[in-house]
Design a protein around this motif. Structure first.
Motif, PDB file in Angstrom:
ATOM      1  N   LEU A 297      49.211  41.188  32.829  1.00  0.00           N
ATOM      2  CA  LEU A 297      48.391  42.338  32.644  1.00  0.00           C
ATOM      3  C   LEU A 297      49.469  43.266  32.209  1.00  0.00           C
ATOM      4  O   LEU A 297      50.198  43.820  32.894  1.00  0.00           O
ATOM      5  CB  LEU A 297      47.913  42.601  34.230  1.00  0.00           C
ATOM      6  N   ASP A 298      49.223  43.805  31.002  1.00  0.00           N
ATOM      7  CA  ASP A 298      50.229  44.899  30.562  1.00  0.00           C
ATOM      8  C   ASP A 298      49.760  46.177  31.056  1.00  0.00           C
ATOM      9  O   ASP A 298      48.387  46.202  31.882  1.00  0.00           O
ATOM     10  CB  ASP A 298      50.351  44.840  28.865  1.00  0.00           C
ATOM     11  N   ARG A 299      50.338  47.413  30.866  1.00  0.00           N
ATOM     12  CA  ARG A 299      50.039  48.604  31.194  1.00  0.00           C
ATOM     13  C   ARG A 299      48.713  48.983  30.663  1.00  0.00           C
ATOM     14  O   ARG A 299      47.955  49.593  31.471  1.00  0.00           O
ATOM     15  CB  ARG A 299      50.993  49.642  30.545  1.00  0.00           C
ATOM     16  N   ASP A 300      48.317  48.618  29.477  1.00  0.00           N
ATOM     17  CA  ASP A 300      46.952  48.984  29.079  1.00  0.00           C
ATOM     18  C   ASP A 300      45.678  48.545  30.119  1.00  0.00           C
ATOM     19  O   ASP A 300      45.024  49.019  30.241  1.00  0.00           O
ATOM     20  CB  ASP A 300      46.685  48.516  27.591  1.00  0.00           C
ATOM     21  N   ALA A 301      46.214  47.123  30.493  1.00  0.00           N
ATOM     22  CA  ALA A 301      45.242  46.526  31.208  1.00  0.00           C
ATOM     23  C   ALA A 301      45.034  47.042  32.626  1.00  0.00           C
ATOM     24  O   ALA A 301      44.029  47.288  32.993  1.00  0.00           O
ATOM     25  CB  ALA A 301      45.621  44.856  31.224  1.00  0.00           C
ATOM     26  N   THR A 302      46.188  47.443  33.055  1.00  0.00           N
ATOM     27  CA  THR A 302      46.351  47.990  34.432  1.00  0.00           C
ATOM     28  C   THR A 302      45.476  49.399  34.565  1.00  0.00           C
ATOM     29  O   THR A 302      44.989  49.920  35.594  1.00  0.00           O
ATOM     30  CB  THR A 302      47.623  48.155  34.973  1.00  0.00           C
ATOM     31  N   GLU A 303      45.722  50.200  33.355  1.00  0.00           N
ATOM     32  CA  GLU A 303      45.063  51.378  33.019  1.00  0.00           C
ATOM     33  C   GLU A 303      43.516  51.015  33.008  1.00  0.00           C
ATOM     34  O   GLU A 303      42.623  51.828  33.547  1.00  0.00           O
ATOM     35  CB  GLU A 303      45.612  52.132  32.005  1.00  0.00           C
ATOM     36  N   ALA A 304      43.190  50.315  32.207  1.00  0.00           N
ATOM     37  CA  ALA A 304      41.793  49.709  32.223  1.00  0.00           C
ATOM     38  C   ALA A 304      41.089  49.555  33.457  1.00  0.00           C
ATOM     39  O   ALA A 304      39.803  49.871  33.755  1.00  0.00           O
ATOM     40  CB  ALA A 304      41.623  48.675  31.155  1.00  0.00           C
ATOM     41  N   ILE A 305      41.886  48.856  34.331  1.00  0.00           N
ATOM     42  CA  ILE A 305      41.242  48.552  35.512  1.00  0.00           C
ATOM     43  C   ILE A 305      41.079  49.772  36.153  1.00  0.00           C
ATOM     44  O   ILE A 305      39.958  49.922  36.942  1.00  0.00           O
ATOM     45  CB  ILE A 305      42.298  47.466  36.589  1.00  0.00           C
ATOM     46  N   VAL A 306      41.844  50.548  36.496  1.00  0.00           N
ATOM     47  CA  VAL A 306      41.705  51.869  36.982  1.00  0.00           C
ATOM     48  C   VAL A 306      40.468  52.735  36.586  1.00  0.00           C
ATOM     49  O   VAL A 306      39.455  53.133  37.289  1.00  0.00           O
ATOM     50  CB  VAL A 306      43.147  52.735  37.219  1.00  0.00           C
ATOM     51  N   GLU A 307      40.536  52.747  35.152  1.00  0.00           N
ATOM     52  CA  GLU A 307      39.488  53.412  34.403  1.00  0.00           C
ATOM     53  C   GLU A 307      37.991  53.032  34.851  1.00  0.00           C
ATOM     54  O   GLU A 307      37.266  53.664  35.066  1.00  0.00           O
ATOM     55  CB  GLU A 307      39.657  53.431  32.966  1.00  0.00           C
ATOM     56  N   HIS A 308      38.048  51.701  34.614  1.00  0.00           N
ATOM     57  CA  HIS A 308      36.630  50.854  34.704  1.00  0.00           C
ATOM     58  C   HIS A 308      35.961  51.029  36.100  1.00  0.00           C
ATOM     59  O   HIS A 308      34.840  51.335  36.371  1.00  0.00           O
ATOM     60  CB  HIS A 308      36.551  49.506  34.033  1.00  0.00           C
ATOM     61  N   LEU A 309      37.060  50.683  37.242  1.00  0.00           N
ATOM     62  CA  LEU A 309      36.421  50.888  38.438  1.00  0.00           C
ATOM     63  C   LEU A 309      36.109  52.322  38.948  1.00  0.00           C
ATOM     64  O   LEU A 309      35.082  52.605  39.526  1.00  0.00           O
ATOM     65  CB  LEU A 309      37.529  50.575  39.289  1.00  0.00           C
ATOM     66  N   GLN A 310      36.887  53.361  38.245  1.00  0.00           N
ATOM     67  CA  GLN A 310      36.619  54.598  38.663  1.00  0.00           C
ATOM     68  C   GLN A 310      35.107  55.004  37.950  1.00  0.00           C
ATOM     69  O   GLN A 310      34.418  55.909  38.512  1.00  0.00           O
ATOM     70  CB  GLN A 310      37.535  55.826  38.238  1.00  0.00           C
ATOM     71  N   ALA A 311      34.834  54.298  36.980  1.00  0.00           N
ATOM     72  CA  ALA A 311      33.544  54.790  36.342  1.00  0.00           C
ATOM     73  C   ALA A 311      32.303  53.917  36.842  1.00  0.00           C
ATOM     74  O   ALA A 311      31.264  54.258  36.202  1.00  0.00           O
ATOM     75  CB  ALA A 311      33.679  54.593  34.675  1.00  0.00           C
ATOM     76  N   SER A 312      32.779  52.986  37.609  1.00  0.00           N
ATOM     77  CA  SER A 312      31.536  52.243  38.146  1.00  0.00           C
ATOM     78  C   SER A 312      30.403  53.085  38.712  1.00  0.00           C
ATOM     79  O   SER A 312      30.786  53.904  39.594  1.00  0.00           O
ATOM     80  CB  SER A 312      32.010  51.020  39.098  1.00  0.00           C
ATOM     81  N   THR A 313      29.290  52.425  38.640  1.00  0.00           N
ATOM     82  CA  THR A 313      28.161  52.964  39.334  1.00  0.00           C
ATOM     83  C   THR A 313      27.662  52.071  40.533  1.00  0.00           C
ATOM     84  O   THR A 313      26.595  52.366  41.254  1.00  0.00           O
ATOM     85  CB  THR A 313      27.005  53.592  38.575  1.00  0.00           C
ATOM     86  N   ALA A 314      28.122  50.994  40.448  1.00  0.00           N
ATOM     87  CA  ALA A 314      27.950  49.966  41.458  1.00  0.00           C
ATOM     88  C   ALA A 314      28.154  50.286  42.873  1.00  0.00           C
ATOM     89  O   ALA A 314      29.267  51.079  43.227  1.00  0.00           O
ATOM     90  CB  ALA A 314      28.217  48.746  41.053  1.00  0.00           C
ATOM     91  N   PRO A 315      27.560  49.897  44.046  1.00  0.00           N
ATOM     92  CA  PRO A 315      27.748  50.099  45.406  1.00  0.00           C
ATOM     93  C   PRO A 315      29.303  49.375  45.728  1.00  0.00           C
ATOM     94  O   PRO A 315      30.002  49.990  46.631  1.00  0.00           O
ATOM     95  CB  PRO A 315      26.722  49.699  46.186  1.00  0.00           C
ATOM     96  N   ILE A 316      29.625  48.278  45.202  1.00  0.00           N
ATOM     97  CA  ILE A 316      30.750  47.729  45.257  1.00  0.00           C
ATOM     98  C   ILE A 316      30.952  47.004  43.900  1.00  0.00           C
ATOM     99  O   ILE A 316      30.450  46.410  43.203  1.00  0.00           O
ATOM    100  CB  ILE A 316      30.489  46.421  46.297  1.00  0.00           C
ATOM    101  N   ALA A 317      32.101  47.682  43.357  1.00  0.00           N
ATOM    102  CA  ALA A 317      32.858  47.196  42.114  1.00  0.00           C
ATOM    103  C   ALA A 317      34.260  46.703  42.536  1.00  0.00           C
ATOM    104  O   ALA A 317      34.889  47.252  43.194  1.00  0.00           O
ATOM    105  CB  ALA A 317      32.820  48.232  41.356  1.00  0.00           C
ATOM    106  N   VAL A 318      34.555  45.554  41.826  1.00  0.00           N
ATOM    107  CA  VAL A 318      35.954  45.051  42.204  1.00  0.00           C
ATOM    108  C   VAL A 318      36.651  44.363  41.088  1.00  0.00           C
ATOM    109  O   VAL A 318      35.909  43.786  39.885  1.00  0.00           O
ATOM    110  CB  VAL A 318      35.849  44.048  43.190  1.00  0.00           C
ATOM    111  N   ALA A 319      37.804  44.460  40.977  1.00  0.00           N
ATOM    112  CA  ALA A 319      38.862  43.695  39.828  1.00  0.00           C
ATOM    113  C   ALA A 319      39.773  42.708  40.904  1.00  0.00           C
ATOM    114  O   ALA A 319      40.388  43.274  41.544  1.00  0.00           O
ATOM    115  CB  ALA A 319      39.613  44.426  39.008  1.00  0.00           C
ATOM    116  N   GLN A 320      39.540  41.476  41.048  1.00  0.00           N
ATOM    117  CA  GLN A 320      40.147  40.518  41.733  1.00  0.00           C
ATOM    118  C   GLN A 320      41.181  39.801  40.683  1.00  0.00           C
ATOM    119  O   GLN A 320      40.946  39.372  39.902  1.00  0.00           O
ATOM    120  CB  GLN A 320      39.218  39.510  42.367  1.00  0.00           C
TER     121      GLN A 320
END
Ligand SMILES: Cc1cc2nc3c(=O)[nH]c(=O)nc-3n(C[C@H](O)[C@H](O)[C@H](O)COP(=O)(O)OP(=O)(O)OC[C@H]3O[C@@H](n4cnc5c(N)ncnc54)[C@H](O)[C@@H]3O)c2cc1C
Length: 488
Positions: A346-369
């Motif tokens: 997971l490079d820096r772009d990927a860890t940023e993408a994880i944060v961005e996508h989870l913050q944008a989620s509208t689901a009651p539970i959203a997760v990257a495992q």
């Protein structure tokens, strides 16, 4: 639906009761089997057809809970002779809903829970209706363990046949790396013992190829001395730096340490201060299977990645890694979408993408495992079992759980976008975390040579694809070489 009738298969290990019934209907099964037979008019039916995940409303013609391998063979033959679809269930945690069927037969193994442990040899014969949690608790009485996954209620049937990635994965490998032998009822109703000497092709295939080849009624596992571990949950604030740092530490850690990191908005857990609820966190479970002092040293750097929001990591009996389950059949039946992938890093772009996508989620539970692999798993050659993704450093699952079915499309689109941001093209997949995603995704679980070998073995043991309610590997056309010789 008319009541199907059947002729018991000729090659079954039949009891006298079986033999009396040359032609039986589903209700007559009650006379033939000692296990439970549940039909739509039974009060227990709705609870019996439910599986772990919600959103699957299939209504089987019958749910049968056999008590031994001979009864399993009878049910398999019932399916074969009637043409009714067969769904095989161990713990009912299929993400694709494969352990229930509309109008067909559910073969539910949950009444078969015997566990014979040989503490001297450090082996165990386990019936496949056992859950990972029950097996782990009972083996712990001897200070021994076999690794399964992160959830105690998962059945040992499904998790083992797909691979098995859990808290001992780096120290002791996948669950299948500790599988010594199995007993399997084939499509023809034969009970076969399989190991690396007897039916070695089938033994290879069931170590990763899922439920395609027969019904596994018992597994023989290797056990390891795993008594007290240093383990538990560590909650850290999730930033791209902390996520990247966590993965780097987990990768460099001694292989006694396996980790599962769930990056997600913090749920309102009692051990988390209210001000953190909803904030993006890493809820990581750490498990160090080894000396306690060395374990404390191995987890120390994770505590320094950021000020922990909660730190429950401590010496504990290994089974405590599985939190207590809700009572069977109660409450939580989540509905969700998930995408699984193996990645090298997971490079820096990927860890940023994880944060961005989870913050944008509208689901009651959203997760990257995030699960760092390596260790014992990577030392097994890729071609040794049907689980071939041994060289991957990392498994990533992104998921959204939701409450209203009408949200499915939006959440699916979010998962698709999130997955696309993390992978370069189509990443390989872990079969046990596939939903109902179609043939191309099943192929992603098996690289070319693995797929071809699996399809040829399928043609030999299940040429008519009786076992198709699974992540299906269709038999290679024309590859069957006829009857499987009987060895039990
Ligand atoms: C909450 C949750 C947590 C999970 N965590 C992990 C994890 O940490 N690690 C991991 O590796 N996986 C994990 N999984 C995935 C899990 O391994 C798969 O969903 C697995 O298939 C579940 O097994 P089961 O027996 O409970 O499911 P079931 O729904 O009973 O079975 C799934 C499929 O497996 C086949 N099958 C099951 N038993 C048999 C049998 N005895 N003979 C032949 N075929 C059989 C059938 O095709 C069936 O459709 C998790 C799943 C869930 C829902």
């Amino acid at each position: 639906m008319p009541e199907p009738t059947l002729t018991p298969a000729r090659r079954l290990p039949m009891t006298a009761a079986h033999a009396r019934h040359a032609l039986i209907s589903i209700p007559d099964l009650r006379d033939v089997l000692s296990g439970q037979v549940i039909t739509p008019d039974d009060a227990a039916y709705d609870r019996a057809r439910a599986i772990f995940y919600g959103g699957f409303d299939q209504r089987p013609a019958v749910i049968v809970r056999p008590t031994d391998a001979a009864e399993v063979a009878t049910v398999v033959s019932l399916a074969r002779e009637t043409g009714l679809e067969l769904a095989v269930r161990s713990g009912g945690h299929s993400l694709a809903g494969h352990s229930v069927t509309d109008g067909g037969i559910v073969l539910d193994l949950s009444a078969m829970r015997a566990l014979d442990i040989d503490p001297q040899q450090r082996t165990a014969w386990a019936q496949t209706g056992l859950t990972a949690g029950e097996y782990t608790t009972r083996a712990h009485a001897y200070g021994l363990a076999t690794g399964f996954g992160d959830t105690g209620s998962v059945g040992i049937g499904g998790i083992t046949l797909g691979g098995g990635i859990g808290y001992l994965v780096r120290k002791h490998g996948l669950t299948i790396d500790n599988l010594l032998a199995a007993e399997v009822v084939t499509a023809g109703g034969q009970l076969l013992r399989v190991d690396d000497q007897t039916h070695p092709d089938l033994f290879w295939a069931i170590r990763g190829g899922g439920g395609n080849f027969g019904v596994a009624t018992r597994f023989q596992f290797r056990l390891h001395p795993v008594d007290t571990i240093v383990g538990g949950m560590l909650v850290l604030p999730a930033t791209p730096e902390v996520i990247g740092g966590f993965i780097a530490l987990a990768d460099a850690a001694p292989e006694e340490l396996s980790t599962i990191a769930n990056v997600m908005p913090a749920p309102p857990l009692p051990f988390l201060a209210a001000e953190h609820h909803g904030r993006l966190v890493i809820m990581a479970t750490l498990a160090y299977a080894g000396d306690t002092g060395a374990g404390e040293r191995a987890v120390a750097p994770f505590r320094k990645l950021a000020t922990p929001l909660a730190d429950l990591v401590k010496p504990m009996p290994y089974p405590e890694i599985y939190p207590p389950e809700e009572p069977e059949g109660e409450g939580f039946h989540p509905t969700g979408v998930l995408r699984t992938m193996f990645l090298d890093a997971l490079d820096r772009d990927a860890t940023e993408a994880i944060v961005e996508h989870l913050q944008a989620s509208t689901a009651p539970i959203a997760v990257a495992q995030l699960r760092v692999l390596g260790g014992a798993t990577a030392r097994v050659p890729a071609e040794a079992t049907a689980f071939a993704h041994r060289a991957s450093r990392l498994m990533v699952n992104v998921a959204a759980l939701y409450e209203r079915l009408e949200d499915a499309q939006v959440q699916q689109a979010w998962v698709d976008r999130f997955a696309a941001a993390l992978q370069d093209g189509d990443a390989p997949a872990y079969v046990n975390f596939l939903g109902d995603e179609g043939p191309a995704r099943i192929r992603a679980a098996y690289p070319g040579p693995t797929w071809e070998r699996l399809a040829a073995i399928k043609a030999r043991y299940d040429p008519t694809n009786l076992f198709h309610r699974n992540q299906n590997i269709p038999p290679t056309k024309g590859a069957s070489d006829g009857e499987v010789s009987e060895e039990t």
